[in-house]
Design an enzyme around this catalytic site. Structure first.
Site, PDB file in Angstrom:
ATOM      1  CD  GLU A   1      -2.066 -15.090  -1.734  1.00 25.63           C
ATOM      2  OE1 GLU A   1      -1.216 -14.827  -2.614  1.00 25.63           O
ATOM      3  OE2 GLU A   1      -1.815 -15.784  -0.752  1.00 25.63           O
TER       4      GLU A   1
ATOM      5  N   GLY B   1      -4.501  -7.524  -4.080  1.00 23.24           N
ATOM      6  CA  GLY B   1      -3.999  -6.365  -3.339  1.00 23.24           C
ATOM      7  C   GLY B   1      -4.387  -5.102  -4.090  1.00 23.24           C
TER       8      GLY B   1
ATOM      9  CE1 TYR C   1       7.639  -2.627  -9.809  1.00 19.77           C
ATOM     10  CE2 TYR C   1       6.056  -1.019  -9.017  1.00 19.77           C
ATOM     11  CZ  TYR C   1       6.810  -2.151  -8.804  1.00 19.77           C
ATOM     12  OH  TYR C   1       6.747  -2.802  -7.604  1.00 19.77           O
TER      13      TYR C   1
ATOM     14  CB  CYS D   1      18.874  15.048  -4.534  1.00 19.36           C
ATOM     15  SG  CYS D   1      18.420  16.324  -3.374  1.00 19.36           S
ATOM     16  CD  GLU D   2      18.316   9.371  -6.627  1.00 16.39           C
ATOM     17  OE1 GLU D   2      18.466   8.804  -7.723  1.00 16.39           O
ATOM     18  OE2 GLU D   2      19.126   9.300  -5.695  1.00 16.39           O
TER      19      GLU D   2
ATOM     20  CE1 TYR E   1       2.057  -4.114  -3.806  1.00 22.11           C
ATOM     21  CE2 TYR E   1       0.514  -3.636  -5.570  1.00 22.11           C
ATOM     22  CZ  TYR E   1       1.053  -4.522  -4.654  1.00 22.11           C
ATOM     23  OH  TYR E   1       0.591  -5.812  -4.606  1.00 22.11           O
TER      24      TYR E   1
HETATM   25  C1  PLP Z   1       1.998  -9.120  -4.687  1.00 20.51           C
HETATM   26  C2  PLP Z   1       1.324 -10.347  -4.313  1.00 20.51           C
HETATM   27  C3  PLP Z   1      -0.072 -10.366  -4.259  1.00 20.51           C
HETATM   28  C4  PLP Z   1      -0.937  -9.197  -4.620  1.00 20.51           C
HETATM   29  O1  PLP Z   1      -0.812  -8.862  -5.966  1.00 20.51           O
HETATM   30  P1  PLP Z   1      -1.738  -7.731  -6.618  1.00 20.51           P
HETATM   31  O2  PLP Z   1      -1.219  -7.607  -8.011  1.00 20.51           O
HETATM   32  O3  PLP Z   1      -1.540  -6.495  -5.821  1.00 20.51           O
HETATM   33  O4  PLP Z   1      -3.139  -8.205  -6.574  1.00 20.51           O
HETATM   34  C5  PLP Z   1      -0.675 -11.536  -3.845  1.00 20.51           C
HETATM   35  N1  PLP Z   1       0.055 -12.629  -3.508  1.00 20.51           N
HETATM   36  C6  PLP Z   1       1.404 -12.632  -3.545  1.00 20.51           C
HETATM   37  C7  PLP Z   1       2.132 -13.843  -3.146  1.00 20.51           C
HETATM   38  C8  PLP Z   1       2.084 -11.506  -3.954  1.00 20.51           C
HETATM   39  O5  PLP Z   1       3.411 -11.513  -4.009  1.00 20.51           O
END
Ligand code: PLP
Length: 430
Positions: free
Chosen positions: A290, A292, A334, A361-362, A390
Site C-alpha cells: 500500500e 502512498g 514531524y 499565528c503559530e 501528506y
Molecule cells: C499510511 C499508510 C499507508 C501508506 O504509507 P506510506 O508511507 O505513505 O507509503 C499504507 N497503509 C496504511 C495502513 C497506512 O496507515
C-alpha cells in the site's frame, strides 16, 4: 536537481516536466500545488513492474489515498493497475465518484463508524481490513443483515520498531492500530473471524510505519507474519491466501536522504517470502502493498510568494510565505525537512541562510529551517519540493485561509484539478 523531472530554463526558472513554474504561478496564483501525472505514473510502474516480475499472480499494489486524495488521482492509479487503500467513507466516496471500481478498494481505519461500515457494504467495497474485535462483530452483523459474505483482512501488529518517527510508527505492540500478535489477541480475533459465516478471511494485514529506506524491516515483518500464519494454521487449520504488507517506503526530501530501490526491495521481499513459506510449510500467498508517499510525494511541489522578510540581529533571518501549515503541516507535525528553491532565480547563488515560515499565528508554523536561497525580496516565487504526499490531504482552513489550488501536469500541460477555495466556500456551511 533532486529529481529528473525537474530542470532549469535558460533564464533560471524552475521547470517541472518542462512546464515553467513561474508561468504556472502567474496563471493559477499562489500558494499552488503542482503535481506531475507523468511522475505519478513512473512511480506506479516501479511497483507494477516489480510485482509482475517477482510476486505471485494476483498480487497487487494499492495506492494509499490518504497521501493525496482527490478525484483526479483515481483514474491515473487505476489505469496503472493499482487498487486503492481507503480509510474513511469520505475517501470511498471520492474514489467511487471518480469511477474507481469498488471491488478494488481496501477499507482501512482504526474506527470505522457504523455508518461507514454500512456505507462500505452498501457500495460493495471489495475488502475490509478489520482492526479490532468490536469492529469484527459490528461488520459481521451488518454483512449478515444484508445476506452477503464480505472479504476481510485482519490487521495485526507484528511488534516491530522500524526506527522511524514515533508519529508514523504503527507496527509496535503498543499501538492503537490493529490487534497484537504478541499478546495472543491476534490468534483470538482470527478464531472469532473464522466463526463468522458472513465474513471470508482472506489473510492478514500489517503496516509497520512510514519513511522506511531499508528493506530489512519489511523482511522482519514477513518473518513475524509467517510465524503468526503458522501458529494460526496449527491452531485452527486456517492459512492465509493474502498478506498485505502496508506502505512505508521513504522518498528523498533533501539531497542527503537515501533513495529507495523499489524494484530491488520487492525482489528481496519476494525471495524472503518464498523461503519463509517453505520453511513454515505454508501454501503460497498473494501479496498486497500500500504505497502512498512513494507514489505521489516527489511528483508534487508547492509554489509560494515570499512576503515578510526579517533578520533578527544575532539570531536568524525569516522569510514568510503566503501559505504554511494550512497547506503543509508536516514541519509542525514531524519537524520534516524540505528542499526549497527560488523558482525564478535559479541562476543566482543561493548563499543567504534563512528559515521559511508560514503566515499562520503559530510560532510552529514553519516549512523549513536553515535553508539557502538567493537573498529573497518580497514577491519572489519560492518552490518547496516533494509536497505531493501528506500536504493537500492534510490541509486546513486555520486562520480562515482558503485551501490552495492543485494543478496537474499531464505531458507538461497544466490542468486545474482542484480549484482554490473562495471566501464563499469558507462560509458555505454556516
Ligand atoms: C499510511 C499508510 C499507508 C501508506 O504509507 P506510506 O508511507 O505513505 O507509503 C499504507 N497503509 C496504511 C495502513 C497506512 O496507515
Amino acid at each position: 536537481m533532486l529529481y529528473e523531472h525537474l530542470s532549469v530554463s535558460p533564464e533560471g526558472h524552475l521547470l517541472m516536466d518542462g512546464a515553467d513554474t513561474v508561468l504556472l504561478a502567474q496563471e493559477f496564483g499562489t500558494p499552488l500545488y503542482v503535481l506531475s501525472e507523468d511522475r505519478v505514473r513512473e512511480n506506479c510502474r516501479k511497483y507494477t513492474e516489480a510485482f509482475r516480475r517477482y510476486l505471485p499472480e494476483g498480487s497487487r499494489p494499492l495506492y494509499a489515498g490518504k497521501a493525496l486524495c482527490f478525484r483526479g488521482i483515481y483514474p491515473v492509479i487505476e489505469s496503472e493497475g493499482f487498487g486503492a487503500d481507503v480509510v474513511s467513507a469520505g475517501e470511498i466516496y471520492t474514489a467511487l465518484s471518480a469511477g474507481f471500481p469498488a471491488e478494488k478498494l481496501v477499507f482501512h481505519g482504526s474506527n470505522k463508524t457504523d455508518a461507514e461500515i454500512s456505507f462500505g457494504l452498501d457500495n460493495r467495497v471489495g475488502t475490509f481490513v478489520v482492526d479490532n474485535f468490536a469492529e469484527l462483530d459490528a461488520l459481521s452483523a451488518e454483512a449478515e443483515k444484508r445476506g452477503v459474505v464480505q472479504d476481510i483482512l485482519l490487521r495485526v501488529t507484528v511488534g516491530l520498531d522500524p526506527h522511524t518517527l514515533e508519529a508514523i510508527n504503527t507496527g509496535k505492540v503498543d499501538s492503537q492500530f490493529g490487534t497484537p500478535i504478541e499478546t495472543g489477541a491476534a490468534l483470538r480475533i482470527l478464531r472469532r473471524a473464522l466463526s463468522k459465516k458472513s465474513l471470508n478471511v482472506l489473510g492478514y494485514h500489517s503496516h509497520i510505519g512510514s519513511m522506511i529506506f531499508d528493506p530489512q524491516p519489511f523482511l522482519d515483518q514477513i518473518d513475524r507474519l509467517l510465524a503468526f500464519s503458522a501458529e494460526g494454521y496449527r491452531a485452527t487449520g486456517y492459512a492465509p491466501a493474502v498478506l498485505n504488507l502496508g506502505g512505508g517506503f521513504g522518498v528523498p526530501y533533501i539531497a542527503s536522504d537515501p533513495k529507495v530501490d523499489i524494484g530491488g526491495n520487492i525482489q528481496k521481499i519476494s525471495e524472503h517470502l518464498a523461503a519463509g513459506l517453505e520453511r513454515y510449510g505454508l501454501p503460497p500467498v498473494r501479496i498486497l502493498m500500500e504505497p502512498g508517499r512513494s507514489i505521489v510525494a516527489d511528483a508534487g511541489l508547492t509554489l509560494y510568494t515570499a512576503g515578510g522578510l526579517k533578520t533578527i540581529e544575532g539570531y536568524r533571518s525569516y522569510v514568510t510565505v503566503d501559505g504554511g501549515m494550512t497547506d503543509n503541516p508536516r514541519y509542525a507535525l514531524y519537524r520534516s525537512s524540505y528542499t526549497v528553491l527560488s523558482a525564478a532565480r535559479l541562476n543566482e547563488a543561493a548563499d543567504f541562510k534563512c528559515t521559511l515560515a508560514g503566515r499562520c499565528c503559530e510560532s510552529g508554523d514553519r516549512i523549513a529551517e536553515n535553508i539557502l536561497l538567493p537573498r529573497p525580496v518580497r514577491g519572489d516565487l519560492l518552490a518547496v519540493l516533494t509536497t505531493g504526499a501528506y500536504n493537500y490531504s492534510m490541509a486546513s482552513n486555520y486562520n480562515r485561509i482558503p485551501r490552495a489550488a492543485l494543478v496537474m501536469l499531464s505531458g507538461g500541460q497544466p490542468r486545474l484539478a482542484v480549484k482554490r477555495e473562495t471566501f464563499r466556500d469558507l462560509i458555505a456551511r454556516e
